[in-house]
Design a protein around this motif. Structure first.
Motif, PDB file in Angstrom:
ATOM      1  N   GLN A   1      10.670  -3.552   0.509  1.00 21.95           N
ATOM      2  CA  GLN A   1      10.312  -3.287   1.903  1.00 21.95           C
ATOM      3  C   GLN A   1      10.990  -2.020   2.405  1.00 21.95           C
ATOM      4  O   GLN A   1      10.366  -1.213   3.101  1.00 21.95           O
ATOM      5  N   HIS A   2      12.240  -1.829   2.072  1.00 21.94           N
ATOM      6  CA  HIS A   2      12.954  -0.631   2.507  1.00 21.94           C
ATOM      7  C   HIS A   2      12.365   0.619   1.861  1.00 21.94           C
ATOM      8  O   HIS A   2      12.243   1.661   2.516  1.00 21.94           O
ATOM      9  N   LEU A   3      12.010   0.524   0.585  1.00 21.43           N
ATOM     10  CA  LEU A   3      11.418   1.686  -0.084  1.00 21.43           C
ATOM     11  C   LEU A   3      10.047   2.029   0.484  1.00 21.43           C
ATOM     12  O   LEU A   3       9.640   3.187   0.479  1.00 21.43           O
ATOM     13  N   ASN A   4       9.329   1.021   0.989  1.00 19.90           N
ATOM     14  CA  ASN A   4       8.028   1.263   1.612  1.00 19.90           C
ATOM     15  C   ASN A   4       8.158   1.716   3.065  1.00 19.90           C
ATOM     16  O   ASN A   4       7.175   2.099   3.684  1.00 19.90           O
ATOM     17  N   GLY A   5       9.359   1.625   3.615  1.00 15.60           N
ATOM     18  CA  GLY A   5       9.561   2.014   5.011  1.00 15.60           C
ATOM     19  C   GLY A   5       9.307   0.898   5.990  1.00 15.60           C
ATOM     20  O   GLY A   5       9.251   1.126   7.198  1.00 15.60           O
ATOM     21  N   ASP A   6       9.158  -0.343   5.502  1.00 18.17           N
ATOM     22  CA  ASP A   6       8.861  -1.475   6.370  1.00 18.17           C
ATOM     23  C   ASP A   6      10.086  -2.295   6.728  1.00 18.17           C
ATOM     24  O   ASP A   6      10.028  -3.125   7.621  1.00 18.17           O
ATOM     25  N   GLY A   7      11.196  -2.104   6.051  1.00 14.47           N
ATOM     26  CA  GLY A   7      12.378  -2.939   6.258  1.00 14.47           C
ATOM     27  C   GLY A   7      13.156  -2.557   7.502  1.00 14.47           C
ATOM     28  O   GLY A   7      13.128  -1.424   7.967  1.00 14.47           O
ATOM     29  N   GLN A   8      13.858  -3.543   8.045  1.00 13.76           N
ATOM     30  CA  GLN A   8      14.727  -3.306   9.194  1.00 13.76           C
ATOM     31  C   GLN A   8      16.092  -2.845   8.686  1.00 13.76           C
ATOM     32  O   GLN A   8      16.601  -3.405   7.726  1.00 13.76           O
ATOM     33  N   PRO A   9      16.706  -1.849   9.327  1.00 10.68           N
ATOM     34  CA  PRO A   9      18.034  -1.412   8.880  1.00 10.68           C
ATOM     35  C   PRO A   9      19.074  -2.497   9.155  1.00 10.68           C
ATOM     36  O   PRO A   9      18.933  -3.276  10.096  1.00 10.68           O
ATOM     37  N   PRO A  10      20.128  -2.538   8.354  1.00 13.57           N
ATOM     38  CA  PRO A  10      21.182  -3.532   8.589  1.00 13.57           C
ATOM     39  C   PRO A  10      21.873  -3.291   9.933  1.00 13.57           C
ATOM     40  O   PRO A  10      21.912  -2.170  10.443  1.00 13.57           O
ATOM     41  N   ARG A  11      22.437  -4.358  10.474  1.00 15.66           N
ATOM     42  CA  ARG A  11      23.100  -4.246  11.783  1.00 15.66           C
ATOM     43  C   ARG A  11      24.284  -3.287  11.738  1.00 15.66           C
ATOM     44  O   ARG A  11      24.612  -2.653  12.722  1.00 15.66           O
ATOM     45  N   SER A  12      24.934  -3.202  10.582  1.00 13.47           N
ATOM     46  CA  SER A  12      26.097  -2.330  10.489  1.00 13.47           C
ATOM     47  C   SER A  12      25.712  -0.851  10.574  1.00 13.47           C
ATOM     48  O   SER A  12      26.560  -0.012  10.867  1.00 13.47           O
ATOM     49  N   LEU A  13      24.460  -0.522  10.340  1.00 18.15           N
ATOM     50  CA  LEU A  13      24.018   0.873  10.406  1.00 18.15           C
ATOM     51  C   LEU A  13      23.337   1.236  11.719  1.00 18.15           C
ATOM     52  O   LEU A  13      23.061   2.405  11.938  1.00 18.15           O
ATOM     53  N   THR A  14      23.057   0.277  12.535  1.00 17.95           N
ATOM     54  CA  THR A  14      22.395   0.568  13.802  1.00 17.95           C
ATOM     55  C   THR A  14      23.427   0.573  14.921  1.00 17.95           C
ATOM     56  O   THR A  14      24.384  -0.190  14.909  1.00 17.95           O
ATOM     57  N   ARG A  15      23.222   1.423  15.887  1.00 16.42           N
ATOM     58  CA  ARG A  15      24.105   1.493  17.049  1.00 16.42           C
ATOM     59  C   ARG A  15      23.640   0.495  18.087  1.00 16.42           C
ATOM     60  O   ARG A  15      22.455   0.352  18.351  1.00 16.42           O
ATOM     61  N   SER A  16      24.594  -0.127  18.705  1.00 16.63           N
ATOM     62  CA  SER A  16      24.231  -1.001  19.814  1.00 16.63           C
ATOM     63  C   SER A  16      24.167  -0.171  21.089  1.00 16.63           C
ATOM     64  O   SER A  16      24.983   0.715  21.311  1.00 16.63           O
ATOM     65  N   SER A  17      23.203  -0.429  21.918  1.00 14.92           N
ATOM     66  CA  SER A  17      22.997   0.385  23.126  1.00 14.92           C
ATOM     67  C   SER A  17      23.806  -0.144  24.302  1.00 14.92           C
ATOM     68  O   SER A  17      23.671   0.344  25.404  1.00 14.92           O
ATOM     69  N   SER A  18      24.632  -1.146  24.095  1.00 12.43           N
ATOM     70  CA  SER A  18      25.398  -1.676  25.233  1.00 12.43           C
ATOM     71  C   SER A  18      26.746  -1.046  25.376  1.00 12.43           C
ATOM     72  O   SER A  18      27.238  -0.277  24.704  1.00 12.43           O
TER      73      SER A  18
END
Length: 63
Positions: free
Chosen positions: A46-63
């Motif tokens: 899924q990640h190689l196809n571009g469909d996967g969600q990034p892990p939480r550790s790599l995403t910034r929280s907007s709060s």
């Protein structure tokens, strides 16, 4: 000559990895034999196809 053999072994290992990713991750074959490995390969596919969600550790929280 040694470099050619090493390059061929690495190429064959890459081909075997891609074939395993396609068979277990995308098509779902042999899921009964190795369900944890199949789930990990499906996530990688899924990640190689571009469909996967990034892990939480790599995403910034907007709060």
């Amino acid at each position: 000559m040694t470099a050619v053999i090493v390059a061929m072994v690495l190429t064959l290992a890459l081909v075997a990895g891609v074939a395993g990713l396609v068979l277990m991750g995308i098509e779902g074959r042999w899921r009964q034999r190795a369900p944890r490995l199949a789930d990990r390969m499906a996530r990688a596919a899924q990640h190689l196809n571009g469909d996967g969600q990034p892990p939480r550790s790599l995403t910034r929280s907007s709060s």
